[in-house]
Design a protein around this motif. Sequence first.
Motif, PDB file in Angstrom:
ATOM      1  N   TYR A 281     -10.229  18.011  16.139  1.00 52.70           N
ATOM      2  CA  TYR A 281     -10.871  16.699  16.316  1.00 52.70           C
ATOM      3  C   TYR A 281     -10.730  15.800  15.087  1.00 52.70           C
ATOM      4  N   GLU A 282     -10.138  16.283  14.021  1.00 56.21           N
ATOM      5  CA  GLU A 282      -9.982  15.455  12.824  1.00 56.21           C
ATOM      6  C   GLU A 282      -8.586  14.868  12.663  1.00 56.21           C
ATOM      7  N   GLY A 283      -7.614  15.371  13.357  1.00 55.31           N
ATOM      8  CA  GLY A 283      -6.272  14.809  13.246  1.00 55.31           C
ATOM      9  C   GLY A 283      -5.423  15.511  12.208  1.00 55.31           C
ATOM     10  N   ARG A 284      -4.135  15.369  12.365  1.00 57.35           N
ATOM     11  CA  ARG A 284      -3.161  16.053  11.509  1.00 57.35           C
ATOM     12  C   ARG A 284      -2.979  15.370  10.156  1.00 57.35           C
ATOM     13  N   TYR A 285      -3.300  14.085  10.070  1.00 56.58           N
ATOM     14  CA  TYR A 285      -3.078  13.311   8.847  1.00 56.58           C
ATOM     15  C   TYR A 285      -4.387  12.738   8.323  1.00 56.58           C
ATOM     16  N   GLN A 286      -4.463  12.568   6.982  1.00 59.98           N
ATOM     17  CA  GLN A 286      -5.578  11.876   6.352  1.00 59.98           C
ATOM     18  C   GLN A 286      -5.011  10.805   5.441  1.00 59.98           C
ATOM     19  N   GLU A 287      -5.727   9.682   5.375  1.00 57.34           N
ATOM     20  CA  GLU A 287      -5.290   8.594   4.500  1.00 57.34           C
ATOM     21  C   GLU A 287      -5.429   9.016   3.042  1.00 57.34           C
ATOM     22  N   VAL A 288      -4.453   8.636   2.232  1.00 60.11           N
ATOM     23  CA  VAL A 288      -4.484   8.900   0.793  1.00 60.11           C
ATOM     24  C   VAL A 288      -5.056   7.658   0.121  1.00 60.11           C
ATOM     25  N   SER A 289      -6.132   7.830  -0.630  1.00 60.01           N
ATOM     26  CA  SER A 289      -6.729   6.676  -1.317  1.00 60.01           C
ATOM     27  C   SER A 289      -5.848   6.281  -2.503  1.00 60.01           C
ATOM     28  N   LYS A 290      -6.017   5.048  -2.943  1.00 60.07           N
ATOM     29  CA  LYS A 290      -5.188   4.518  -4.032  1.00 60.07           C
ATOM     30  C   LYS A 290      -5.298   5.346  -5.304  1.00 60.07           C
ATOM     31  N   HIS A 291      -6.460   5.911  -5.560  1.00 62.03           N
ATOM     32  CA  HIS A 291      -6.708   6.602  -6.818  1.00 62.03           C
ATOM     33  C   HIS A 291      -6.653   8.128  -6.682  1.00 62.03           C
ATOM     34  N   GLU A 292      -6.261   8.602  -5.513  1.00 67.48           N
ATOM     35  CA  GLU A 292      -6.227  10.043  -5.275  1.00 67.48           C
ATOM     36  C   GLU A 292      -5.006  10.663  -5.938  1.00 67.48           C
ATOM     37  N   LYS A 293      -5.229  11.763  -6.609  1.00 68.23           N
ATOM     38  CA  LYS A 293      -4.114  12.512  -7.206  1.00 68.23           C
ATOM     39  C   LYS A 293      -3.559  13.445  -6.131  1.00 68.23           C
ATOM     40  N   ILE A 294      -2.261  13.371  -5.908  1.00 69.95           N
ATOM     41  CA  ILE A 294      -1.596  14.171  -4.879  1.00 69.95           C
ATOM     42  C   ILE A 294      -1.137  15.491  -5.498  1.00 69.95           C
ATOM     43  N   GLU A 295      -1.470  16.575  -4.843  1.00 74.52           N
ATOM     44  CA  GLU A 295      -1.051  17.898  -5.318  1.00 74.52           C
ATOM     45  C   GLU A 295       0.460  18.047  -5.177  1.00 74.52           C
ATOM     46  N   ASP A 296       1.055  18.819  -6.078  1.00 70.63           N
ATOM     47  CA  ASP A 296       2.492  19.099  -6.000  1.00 70.63           C
ATOM     48  C   ASP A 296       2.800  19.772  -4.668  1.00 70.63           C
ATOM     49  N   GLY A 297       3.859  19.329  -4.025  1.00 66.77           N
ATOM     50  CA  GLY A 297       4.284  19.925  -2.767  1.00 66.77           C
ATOM     51  C   GLY A 297       3.583  19.373  -1.537  1.00 66.77           C
ATOM     52  N   ALA A 298       2.620  18.464  -1.718  1.00 62.21           N
ATOM     53  CA  ALA A 298       1.912  17.888  -0.562  1.00 62.21           C
ATOM     54  C   ALA A 298       2.876  17.000   0.224  1.00 62.21           C
ATOM     55  N   GLU A 299       2.791  17.058   1.551  1.00 59.38           N
ATOM     56  CA  GLU A 299       3.617  16.210   2.405  1.00 59.38           C
ATOM     57  C   GLU A 299       2.923  14.870   2.574  1.00 59.38           C
ATOM     58  N   CYS A 300       3.530  13.798   2.056  1.00 63.77           N
ATOM     59  CA  CYS A 300       2.962  12.460   2.160  1.00 63.77           C
ATOM     60  C   CYS A 300       3.985  11.516   2.793  1.00 63.77           C
ATOM     61  N   TYR A 301       3.473  10.561   3.567  1.00 64.56           N
ATOM     62  CA  TYR A 301       4.331   9.627   4.287  1.00 64.56           C
ATOM     63  C   TYR A 301       3.690   8.251   4.317  1.00 64.56           C
TER      64      TYR A 301
ATOM     65  N   THR B  98     -14.130   1.375  17.816  1.00 64.54           N
ATOM     66  CA  THR B  98     -14.058   0.815  16.466  1.00 64.54           C
ATOM     67  C   THR B  98     -14.643   1.735  15.401  1.00 64.54           C
ATOM     68  N   GLU B  99     -15.593   2.592  15.770  1.00 65.03           N
ATOM     69  CA  GLU B  99     -16.154   3.493  14.767  1.00 65.03           C
ATOM     70  C   GLU B  99     -15.134   4.518  14.291  1.00 65.03           C
ATOM     71  N   TYR B 100     -14.008   4.654  14.970  1.00 63.37           N
ATOM     72  CA  TYR B 100     -12.991   5.623  14.577  1.00 63.37           C
ATOM     73  C   TYR B 100     -11.780   4.948  13.940  1.00 63.37           C
ATOM     74  N   GLN B 101     -11.875   3.678  13.615  1.00 59.00           N
ATOM     75  CA  GLN B 101     -10.780   2.981  12.950  1.00 59.00           C
ATOM     76  C   GLN B 101     -10.680   3.461  11.506  1.00 59.00           C
ATOM     77  N   PRO B 102      -9.494   3.400  10.899  1.00 59.90           N
ATOM     78  CA  PRO B 102      -9.350   3.863   9.522  1.00 59.90           C
ATOM     79  C   PRO B 102     -10.144   3.015   8.561  1.00 59.90           C
ATOM     80  N   LYS B 103     -10.650   3.644   7.507  1.00 58.08           N
ATOM     81  CA  LYS B 103     -11.382   2.909   6.460  1.00 58.08           C
ATOM     82  C   LYS B 103     -10.376   2.156   5.614  1.00 58.08           C
ATOM     83  N   ARG B 104     -10.721   0.949   5.224  1.00 58.20           N
ATOM     84  CA  ARG B 104      -9.848   0.146   4.366  1.00 58.20           C
ATOM     85  C   ARG B 104     -10.478   0.042   2.989  1.00 58.20           C
ATOM     86  N   GLU B 105      -9.648   0.175   1.979  1.00 60.39           N
ATOM     87  CA  GLU B 105     -10.139   0.044   0.628  1.00 60.39           C
ATOM     88  C   GLU B 105     -10.113  -1.417   0.214  1.00 60.39           C
ATOM     89  N   PRO B 106     -11.067  -1.838  -0.604  1.00 55.09           N
ATOM     90  CA  PRO B 106     -11.085  -3.254  -1.061  1.00 55.09           C
ATOM     91  C   PRO B 106      -9.931  -3.569  -1.973  1.00 55.09           C
TER      92      PRO B 106
END
Length: 92
Positions: free
Chosen positions: A53-73, A84-92
Amino acid sequence: MMITVAELISKLKKVKNKKALVVVSGYEDGYDDPEVSDLTEMKVKVVNNAVDYEGRYQEVSKHEKIEDGAECYTAICIGRGDATEYQPKREP
């Protein structure tokens, strides 16, 4: 299944009924209209062993450090119009 914008366009061009609706899966059951008036480009990471129920992908925040080997797209998010309550959060 991962799909690129080009692959999606190619598949949609093959649809014979050009007046067919495009729908997205509902939260628990049924289908919703996609919210395409505000397509959102974002960076996402693959979540291994995510609960269904959470989905295969999560949004990467601007300040998030990505672990080595992580798959990002870079992804284009099409939200569910009536959920609308399930729309992605937007950063300011």
